[in-house]
Write an enzyme that holds these catalytic residues in place. Structure first.
Site, short mmCIF file in Angstrom:
data_model
loop_
_atom_site.label_atom_id
_atom_site.label_comp_id
_atom_site.label_asym_id
_atom_site.label_seq_id
_atom_site.Cartn_x
_atom_site.Cartn_y
_atom_site.Cartn_z
N GLU A 3 -8.12 2.24 -4.20
CA GLU A 3 -7.64 3.04 -5.33
C GLU A 3 -7.22 2.09 -6.44
O GLU A 3 -6.89 0.93 -6.17
CB GLU A 3 -6.44 3.90 -4.91
CG GLU A 3 -6.85 5.03 -4.00
CD GLU A 3 -5.69 5.92 -3.57
OE1 GLU A 3 -4.61 5.85 -4.21
OE2 GLU A 3 -5.87 6.66 -2.61
N ASP A 5 10.62 -6.93 6.31
CA ASP A 5 10.83 -5.73 5.51
C ASP A 5 12.11 -5.05 6.00
O ASP A 5 12.21 -4.70 7.17
CB ASP A 5 9.62 -4.80 5.72
CG ASP A 5 9.72 -3.54 4.89
OD1 ASP A 5 10.78 -3.32 4.27
OD2 ASP A 5 8.74 -2.78 4.87
N LYS A 53 0.75 -3.40 -1.28
CA LYS A 53 1.53 -2.28 -1.81
C LYS A 53 2.13 -1.44 -0.67
O LYS A 53 1.63 -1.48 0.45
CB LYS A 53 0.56 -1.40 -2.61
CG LYS A 53 1.14 -0.72 -3.81
CD LYS A 53 -0.01 -0.12 -4.59
CE LYS A 53 0.03 1.40 -4.56
NZ LYS A 53 1.27 1.95 -5.07
N GLY A 54 3.17 -0.67 -0.99
CA GLY A 54 3.82 0.17 0.03
C GLY A 54 2.86 1.16 0.69
O GLY A 54 2.06 1.78 0.02
N VAL A 57 0.20 0.93 2.54
CA VAL A 57 -1.26 0.77 2.65
C VAL A 57 -1.72 0.41 4.07
O VAL A 57 -2.91 0.55 4.39
CB VAL A 57 -1.81 -0.28 1.66
CG1 VAL A 57 -1.68 0.18 0.22
CG2 VAL A 57 -1.15 -1.63 1.84
N GLY A 58 -0.79 -0.07 4.90
CA GLY A 58 -1.16 -0.42 6.27
C GLY A 58 -0.82 -1.86 6.64
O GLY A 58 -1.45 -2.43 7.53
N LYS A 59 0.18 -2.44 5.98
CA LYS A 59 0.55 -3.84 6.25
C LYS A 59 1.03 -4.02 7.69
O LYS A 59 0.63 -4.94 8.37
CB LYS A 59 1.69 -4.29 5.32
CG LYS A 59 1.33 -4.27 3.85
CD LYS A 59 2.51 -4.65 2.98
CE LYS A 59 3.63 -3.63 3.02
NZ LYS A 59 3.20 -2.30 2.51
N THR A 60 1.91 -3.10 8.13
CA THR A 60 2.47 -3.23 9.47
C THR A 60 1.37 -3.04 10.52
O THR A 60 1.29 -3.78 11.50
CB THR A 60 3.62 -2.23 9.68
OG1 THR A 60 4.58 -2.45 8.65
CG2 THR A 60 4.27 -2.38 11.02
N THR A 61 0.51 -2.05 10.29
CA THR A 61 -0.60 -1.80 11.22
C THR A 61 -1.47 -3.06 11.30
O THR A 61 -1.81 -3.52 12.39
CB THR A 61 -1.46 -0.62 10.72
OG1 THR A 61 -0.59 0.49 10.48
CG2 THR A 61 -2.53 -0.22 11.70
N1 LIG Z 1 -6.76 3.47 8.84
C1 LIG Z 1 -5.78 4.30 9.13
N2 LIG Z 1 -6.04 5.56 9.53
C2 LIG Z 1 -5.04 6.41 9.83
N3 LIG Z 1 -3.73 6.11 9.75
C3 LIG Z 1 -3.40 4.86 9.35
C4 LIG Z 1 -4.39 3.89 9.03
N4 LIG Z 1 -3.75 2.75 8.68
C5 LIG Z 1 -2.43 3.00 8.78
N5 LIG Z 1 -2.22 4.25 9.19
C6 LIG Z 1 -0.92 4.92 9.37
O1 LIG Z 1 -0.31 5.00 8.10
C7 LIG Z 1 1.10 4.82 8.19
C8 LIG Z 1 1.51 3.67 7.29
O2 LIG Z 1 0.96 2.46 7.78
P1 LIG Z 1 1.81 1.11 7.85
O3 LIG Z 1 3.16 1.37 8.38
O4 LIG Z 1 0.97 0.10 8.54
O5 LIG Z 1 1.89 0.79 6.28
P2 LIG Z 1 2.80 -0.29 5.54
O6 LIG Z 1 1.97 -0.83 4.44
O7 LIG Z 1 3.35 -1.24 6.52
O8 LIG Z 1 3.96 0.62 4.95
P3 LIG Z 1 5.36 0.12 4.30
O9 LIG Z 1 5.03 -0.35 2.92
O10 LIG Z 1 6.19 1.36 4.32
O11 LIG Z 1 5.86 -0.97 5.18
C9 LIG Z 1 1.39 4.59 9.66
O12 LIG Z 1 1.80 5.79 10.23
C10 LIG Z 1 0.04 4.15 10.25
O13 LIG Z 1 -0.09 4.53 11.61
MG LIG Z 2 5.40 -1.81 6.92
#
Ligand SMILES: Nc1ncnc2c1ncn2[C@@H]1O[C@H](COP(=O)(O)OP(=O)(O)OP(=O)(O)O)[C@@H](O)[C@H]1O
Ligand SMILES: [Mg+2]
Length: 364
Positions: free
Chosen positions: A233, A64, A35-36, A38-42
């Site tokens: 969640e 993306d 899902k959007g 949640v931390g996929k890129t991290t």
């Molecule tokens: N465990 C964590 N603790 C604190 N911050 C976090 C954690 N995981 C991710 N983040 C932060 O949350 C933000 C969103 O994370 P990320 O970009 O990885 O999500 P995403 O799923 O790729 O988002 P999108 O759907 O927009 O591509 C980033 O700023 C990242 O640094």
């Molecule tokens: Mg991302």
């Protein structure tokens, strides 16, 4: 008192880390989705860093359109593989499936392509994804990690071999049915020789081998796996279930779930809000363990700050390999002593603040 947030997987459950991915030497394609936000890129950035230490060369690709690999690594990337600073075998690139079709317009195929796209939705996107994969395959990286867009988009990309095959069949059927009629029509409307359906058909046919090869590879669990990222969640649990079911339908292997942003009840804080959130997360973490008892489930702590830059990613990567253990166990003498000392110093602080305010008031 809030329950402790550390729920360990049951006896005999798979290892709660991503080590299995690093040990699977045959692995070639790793998709990371969820899902959007949640931390996929991290997670895909960290997985690619970890894989780079285990494999010869790694490419991480963002599919993306709202790219953020550049934000995570704090380095600008383009649609060509660029070496990530600080590494000699980790490359990153950001592609946008929607605008990659420039070359079609250059060939003047826009009208025809849009017609085909109307007939088979997603065929343009699928073709540019296939072309990208064809290119990536010639580059010979040991493993390619895909940082995907939120779930719906990802599923569309995974469908692309089927979409392309359908496109090809449709074109063939049209060709057989009308013979050169379409060609004549395009010429009649002044579209020129190279703009006919033969060109398009040639292009689709040329891609048939890639499609079949990639399709075979994506369905081979030795070569491909999908890592589901989520947060504890309801909506994210729900979306993960949908994703896992869809992946099973496409016969794409998935056996890793990363639960990100977990609150661990380790600080001697007295916040009711935090305790309520911990309890809620706990409920969903338990459900994840129940539903996916054959998955490697890795829990990552929610940090007080964002995870930005290579150093932060590298620091955070240890939680992918060693299960996070809260520093403090609730209910122990050590914890109670700490809480008492924190409360005492908070009381002292409040008293001296009150003193200051009272004195200020008297002066005024
Ligand atoms: N465990 C964590 N603790 C604190 N911050 C976090 C954690 N995981 C991710 N983040 C932060 O949350 C933000 C969103 O994370 P990320 O970009 O990885 O999500 P995403 O799923 O790729 O988002 P999108 O759907 O927009 O591509 C980033 O700023 C990242 O640094
Ligand atoms: Mg991302």
């Amino acid at each position: 008192m809030a329950t402790t947030a550390v729920v360990d997987a049951g006896e005999g459950a798979p290892d709660p880390t991503v080590r299995n991915l690093l040990e699977q030497e045959s692995l070639k394609w790793v998709f990371v989705g969820g899902k959007g936000g949640v931390g996929k890129t991290t997670c895909s950035s960290i997985l690619s860093i970890l894989l780079a230490s285990a494999r010869q060369s790694v490419l991480v690709i963002s599919t993306d359109p709202a790219h953020n690999l550049s934000d995570a690594f704090q380095q600008r990337f383009t649609k060509f593989p660029t070496l990530v600073r600080g590494f000699n075998n980790l490359y990153a690139m950001e592609i946008d499936p929607k605008v990659e079709n420039d070359d079609f317009s250059n060939e003047g195929m826009e009208g025809f392509l849009s017609e085909l796209t109307n007939a088979i939705p997603g065929v343009d996107e699928a073709m540019s994804f296939a072309e990208m994969l064809k290119l990536v395959q010639t580059m010979d990286y040991s493993v390619v990690v895909f940082d995907t867009a939120p779930t719906g988009h990802t599923l569309r990309l995974l469908q692309f071999p089927a979409t392309l095959e359908k496109g090809l069949e449709k074109m063939m059927a049209l060709k057989n049915k009308f013979g050169g009629l379409l060609n004549q029509a395009t010429r009649l409307f002044g579209l020129g020789d190279e703009l006919n359906e033969d060109a398009m058909l040639g292009r689709l046919e040329g891609m048939k081998d890639v499609i079949e090869q990639v399709n075979r590879q994506f369905k081979d669990p030795d070569l491909t796996t999908f890592v589901c990222v989520c947060i504890p969640e309801f909506l994210s649990l729900y979306e993960t279930e949908r994703l896992v079911q869809e992946l099973a339908k496409f016969e794409i292997d998935a056996h890793n779930i990363i639960i990100n942003q977990v609150l661990f009840d380790e600080e001697a804080v007295e916040s009711k809000l935090l305790k309520a959130r911990i309890k809620m997360q706990q409920k969903y973490i338990d459900q994840f363990h129940m539903l996916y008892d054959d998955f490697n489930i890795t829990k990552l702590p929610l940090l007080p700050e964002e995870v930005c830059g290579v150093q932060a990613l590298q620091n955070f990567s240890r939680h992918f390999l060693t299960p996070y253990k809260p520093a403090l166990k609730r209910g122990t003498v050590e914890e109670l002593e700490l809480r008492v000392s924190i409360l005492k110093s908070a009381l002292q602080e409040a008293e001296s603040e009150l003193d200051r305010l009272r004195k200020g008031k008297q002066v005024a």
